[in-house]
Design an enzyme around this catalytic site. Structure first.
Site, short mmCIF file in Angstrom:
data_model
loop_
_atom_site.label_atom_id
_atom_site.label_comp_id
_atom_site.label_asym_id
_atom_site.label_seq_id
_atom_site.Cartn_x
_atom_site.Cartn_y
_atom_site.Cartn_z
N THR A 72 1.73 10.43 59.05
CA THR A 72 1.34 9.88 57.96
C THR A 72 2.05 10.64 56.53
O THR A 72 2.48 10.05 55.86
CB THR A 72 -0.30 9.93 57.86
N ASN A 150 3.80 -0.29 66.48
CA ASN A 150 2.62 0.48 67.50
C ASN A 150 1.93 -0.51 68.18
O ASN A 150 1.07 -0.02 69.36
CB ASN A 150 1.63 1.53 66.70
N GLN A 178 6.44 5.78 67.01
CA GLN A 178 6.15 5.40 68.33
C GLN A 178 7.62 5.23 69.01
O GLN A 178 7.65 5.05 70.25
CB GLN A 178 5.90 3.83 68.25
N GLY A 199 3.61 14.42 66.43
CA GLY A 199 3.37 15.25 67.65
C GLY A 199 2.60 14.41 68.69
O GLY A 199 3.02 14.62 69.92
N HIS A 200 1.33 13.91 68.18
CA HIS A 200 0.30 13.58 69.02
C HIS A 200 0.68 12.29 69.94
O HIS A 200 0.00 12.01 70.73
CB HIS A 200 -1.04 13.78 68.51
N THR A 236 1.37 27.39 54.60
CA THR A 236 1.65 28.04 55.85
C THR A 236 1.90 27.17 57.03
O THR A 236 0.99 26.32 57.35
CB THR A 236 0.54 29.25 56.03
N CYS A 324 -12.44 -3.30 63.09
CA CYS A 324 -13.63 -3.84 62.04
C CYS A 324 -13.81 -3.30 60.80
O CYS A 324 -13.91 -2.14 60.61
CB CYS A 324 -14.75 -2.91 63.22
N1 PLP Z 1 3.16 5.29 62.23
C1 PLP Z 1 2.93 4.52 63.29
C2 PLP Z 1 3.85 3.70 63.95
C3 PLP Z 1 1.94 5.23 64.08
O1 PLP Z 1 1.73 4.28 65.07
C4 PLP Z 1 1.11 6.07 63.64
C5 PLP Z 1 -0.06 6.57 64.37
O2 PLP Z 1 -0.70 5.78 65.14
C6 PLP Z 1 1.35 6.69 62.43
C7 PLP Z 1 2.57 6.32 61.70
C8 PLP Z 1 0.65 7.71 61.78
O3 PLP Z 1 0.78 9.19 62.70
P1 PLP Z 1 -0.41 10.30 62.37
O4 PLP Z 1 -1.63 9.94 63.28
O5 PLP Z 1 0.35 11.31 63.02
O6 PLP Z 1 -0.59 10.63 60.87
#
Ligand code: PLP
Length: 386
Positions: A72, A150, A178, A199-200, A236, A324
């Site tokens: 984000t 996504n 993605q 990263g996640h 940092t 929702c």
């Molecule tokens: N962009 C896409 C296509 C995503 O699928 C996501 C998270 O689901 C994001 C941006 C946001 O990433 P983050 O959760 O690291 O802010």
């Protein structure tokens, strides 16, 4: 109860090798990478190594990587930087199916005096390229188009779009959150200016991301503060997570073939068996251009949330295509943009696999889901057996 986790587009489990490399950052290697002493130097070395690894998965130069806190932030940084770099230009072009990290930002920028064109998609989720190209003007500061969706996994023709946008001399950003780690991404093959990753989504921790910024692209930081990241992102560095991201990128590159063969085969089996066993259901998205791990399936006449709850009772973790909002169940903006009928959009489930999933797990879902759907349909006033 066993857990079958097929919600990897939402987030992923941290790879054991990633965690292992991160651990010393919580114990011995705690120096601030900006510090002059040897503890700072140790951290600085790890930061450098992580930057090289992230650059490696993209084919980028090390100094083209800016670490951020998430996808984000990377998206917000890219779009706001482009607007600041072109103060006379007030127009943004993006798509109707972006993640809220782009969509909501553009809606908010529209309230600040900018104007956004949200390019539509067809019923298969394919972008209307004619509208996109016709929408480009001398007032356009940036085009931001996601690489892979996504929810449906649909992959957009980023090379064509980037070429056309660059021919017009307009900045091009892609949200590749993605895509990175699942399909090959090479900054030398596609002329975008900026690219976001997180990263996640690739077995690194939450709370770390990166922005690729092509060399010599005019840039204005979003986080204004210290001199970190060559004055491009104050704050940092989150060293442990950055180290994790670096290692995860290295591992993802090694597993790319597996993602596109074994994981894809599991996804295809799941999709083919479920759609054969369950009447009145269909797959959403561009089936020819799709992430190898994702399938979005609409089950007509029932609600996704009910399906999710009943799957959860069996230990299966997936995701629905509804959000929702304020007490009402709104189908996702992606499915609405594709014109998926209301009765089907509500019953949409996204399964997103990863390299940890097994054939047994896929068989388990294939065994458990059909009776769940049947049970819910038996309770639904809208369902009629043909
Ligand atoms: N962009 C896409 C296509 C995503 O699928 C996501 C998270 O689901 C994001 C941006 C946001 O990433 P983050 O959760 O690291 O802010």
């Amino acid at each position: 109860m066993k857990t079958v986790y097929v919600d990897n587009n939402a987030t992923t489990k941290i790879d054991g090798a990633v965690l292992e490399e991160m651990m010393p950052c919580f114990t011995e290697i705690y120096g601030n990478p900006s510090s002059m002493h040897h503890k700072g130097g140790q951290s600085g070395d790890l930061l450098k190594k992580a930057r090289r690894r992230v650059a490696g998965i993209l084919g980028a130069r090390d100094d083209e990587i800016i670490f951020t806190s998430c996808g984000t932030e990377s998206n917000n940084t890219a779009i706001r930087s482009a607007l600041l770099a072109n103060p006379a230009k007030k127009h943004i072009v993006t798509t109707m199916v972006e993640h809220p990290a782009v969509k909501s930002l553009c809606e908010s920028l529209d309230k600040e005096g900018y104007r956004t064109t949200f390019v539509p998609v067809d019923t298969r989720g394919r972008l209307d390229l004619d509208t996109l190209y016709a929408g480009l003007s001398d007032d356009t500061a940036i085009v931001s188009v996601m690489w892979a969706n996504n929810e449906t996994g649909t992959i957009f023709p980023i090379l064509d779009i980037a070429k056309k946008v660059k021919e017009r001399g307009i900045l091009f950003h892609t949200d590749a959150v993605q895509a990175v780690g699942k399909i090959p991404v090479d900054v030398n093959a596609i002329p975008f200016d900026m690219l976001s990753l997180s990263g996640h989504k690739l077995h690194a921790p939450k709370g770390v991301g990166a922005l690729y910024l092509r060399n010599k692209t005019r840039f204005f930081p979003y986080m204004i503060g210290g001199h970190q990241e060559h004055n491009r992102r104050g704050g940092t560095e989150n060293l442990a997570s950055i180290v994790g991201l670096g290692k995860a990128c290295e591992i993802a590159a090694e597993h790319m073939d597996e993602e596109n063969t074994r994981v894809k085969a599991l996804r295809d089996k799941l999709e083919t068996r479920l759609t054969a066993l369950i009447p009145k259901c269909f797959v959403n998205g561009d089936l020819e251009h799709r992430l190898p791990n994702t399938t979005s399936i609409s089950f007509e006449f029932i609600e996704g949330e009910a399906i999710l709850l009943m799957m959860n009772e069996e230990g299966i973790c997936a995701s629905s295509g509804s959000a929702c909002t304020s007490g009402s169940l709104e189908p996702s903006h992606v499915l609405r943009a594709m014109g998926v009928p209301f009765t089907a959009a509500h019953g949409t489930i996204r399964f997103s696999l990863c390299r940890y999933n097994t054939e047994d797990e896929v068989d388990f879902i294939i065994e458990k889901l059909p009776p769940i759907i049947q049970k819910l349909r038996n309770m639904s006033p809208f369902w009629k057996e043909d």
